[in-house]
Design an enzyme around this catalytic site. Structure first.
Site, PDB file in Angstrom:
ATOM      1  CD  GLN A   1       7.141 -11.225  10.731  1.00  0.00           C
ATOM      2  OE1 GLN A   1       8.213 -11.222  10.141  1.00  0.00           O
ATOM      3  NE2 GLN A   1       6.426 -10.116  10.875  1.00  0.00           N
TER       4      GLN A   1
ATOM      5  CG  HIS B   1       4.335  -1.611   2.080  1.00  0.00           C
ATOM      6  ND1 HIS B   1       3.040  -2.077   2.062  1.00  0.00           N
ATOM      7  CD2 HIS B   1       4.944  -2.241   3.118  1.00  0.00           C
ATOM      8  CE1 HIS B   1       2.868  -2.946   3.031  1.00  0.00           C
ATOM      9  NE2 HIS B   1       3.998  -3.056   3.703  1.00  0.00           N
TER      10      HIS B   1
ATOM     11  CG  HIS C   1      -0.226  -0.268   2.515  1.00  0.00           C
ATOM     12  ND1 HIS C   1       0.624   0.663   3.068  1.00  0.00           N
ATOM     13  CD2 HIS C   1      -0.202  -1.336   3.347  1.00  0.00           C
ATOM     14  CE1 HIS C   1       1.114   0.189   4.203  1.00  0.00           C
ATOM     15  NE2 HIS C   1       0.640  -1.025   4.390  1.00  0.00           N
TER      16      HIS C   1
HETATM   17  O1  PAF Z   1       6.974  -5.084   9.015  1.00  0.00           O
HETATM   18  C1  PAF Z   1       6.900  -6.110   8.309  1.00  0.00           C
HETATM   19  O2  PAF Z   1       6.242  -6.131   7.280  1.00  0.00           O
HETATM   20  C2  PAF Z   1       7.654  -7.350   8.740  1.00  0.00           C
HETATM   21  O3  PAF Z   1       7.654  -7.500  10.115  1.00  0.00           O
HETATM   22  C3  PAF Z   1       9.088  -7.416   8.180  1.00  0.00           C
HETATM   23  C4  PAF Z   1       9.955  -6.277   8.723  1.00  0.00           C
HETATM   24  C5  PAF Z   1       9.053  -7.340   6.668  1.00  0.00           C
HETATM   25  C6  PAF Z   1       9.751  -8.731   8.589  1.00  0.00           C
HETATM   26  O4  PAF Z   1       9.049  -9.822   8.113  1.00  0.00           O
END
Ligand code: PAF
Length: 295
Positions: A61, A37, A34
């Site tokens: 994560q 980014h 979006h």
């Molecule tokens: O912020 C994010 O989109 C994610 O946590 C990242 C930094 C790309 C790591 O997977």
């Protein structure tokens, strides 16, 4: 724009650029891109000779029961968007490329990673640190760009870069917002129209806390209560946390100051929204003694 899927090829591109004396910027993302980014990519394109955007929905994560499988994905739209912003490489490895069988080494963030979002998402920042270190290693960037909506993530990654003597400078970038104040996030796509209509209340709560500070209020508990009271007006919101911490080390504070980070997370339907504010009247570019940013 080139699409690269293996770590080996990514390293080869980066090595070739370095030989030519070109600087490299990296924008790590999980895709479904979006304008938030987009702003990171635009900044990287301005500040570096080459820009790599990584798209990788990082399984390490996500906790059990979180949205790994349903995380929104649209590779074709993302690729067209990044091409339009003049990114040079889209690095899109598969999970098996980043975590081959037998993968067993992780980067821990035990101190900063247990607070705030880390308290309700155990292991989350361990996964973030591990994947970001791997992405930095693959792209060898001079600079890596992160949005401050995820302020805790940025502070943890910057600490990792310092502690592990990484050569990359970690660049914090302002949160990009919708017109009504909602911080842009790929997860906003989970909101129903009714939920979307009330979502800006989170930002309103933070602005009310900021007004409390501007008017001379200094009690951290009171500043946090301003956020929770604002959200209490909308029963669809369920507050996860609202906490005042020192921006430099994320330790809880009892008195708020210009360097306090007030961070909050709240559930709204399927989405878990996060946002924050730093009580610094002149924003992240403010310089402290010695010309360095205060936090
Ligand atoms: O912020 C994010 O989109 C994610 O946590 C990242 C930094 C790309 C790591 O997977």
């Amino acid at each position: 724009m080139e699409i690269v899927t293996s770590v080996r090829d990514m390293k080869a591109r980066s090595r070739a650029w370095r030989k030519q004396g070109l600087s490299v910027g990296l924008v790590p993302t999980m895709g479904f891109l979006h304008p938030g980014h987009g702003s990171l990519v635009e900044r990287s394109v301005l500040e570096n000779s080459r820009t790599v955007v990584s798209i990788f929905v990082n399984p390490t994560q996500f906790g059990p029961g979180e949205d790994l499988e349903s995380y929104p994905r649209d590779r074709d739209r993302d690729a067209a968007y990044m091409k339009s912003l003049c990114a040079n490489v889209l690095f899109m490895p598969e999970p098996g490329e980043m975590y081959p069988p037998g993968f067993a080494t992780y980067v821990e963030a035990p101190e900063l990673g247990l607070r705030l979002c880390g308290a309700s998402r155990p292991g989350h920042f361990r996964g973030v640190c591990t994947v970001v270190l791997k992405l930095l290693n693959a792209a060898s960037p001079d600079r890596a760009y992160f949005g401050l909506k995820d302020a805790q993530q940025f502070f943890i990654l910057r600490r990792m870069a310092r502690d592990l003597d990484l050569d990359t400078s970690m660049v914090p970038c302002e949160t990009v917002r919708e017109e009504d104040g909602l911080a842009m996030s790929s997860r906003n796509s989970y909101l129903t129209p009714e939920e979307r209509a009330v979502a800006p209340l989170l930002r309103k709560g933070l602005l009310a806390a900021e007004a409390y500070f501007r008017d001379g209020g200094r009690e951290a508990l009171k500043a946090c209560a301003v956020v929770s009271e604002t959200l209490a007006a909308e029963p669809r919101f369920s507050l996860d946390y609202a906490e005042a911490v020192a921006a430099c080390d994320l330790r809880p504070v009892s008195r708020v100051s210009s360097e306090t980070l007030l961070a909050c997370a709240a559930r709204l339907g399927r989405a878990r929204l996060i946002d924050n504010i730093i009580f610094d009247p002149s924003g992240p570019s403010r310089k402290g003694r010695g010309g360095r940013p205060c936090w």
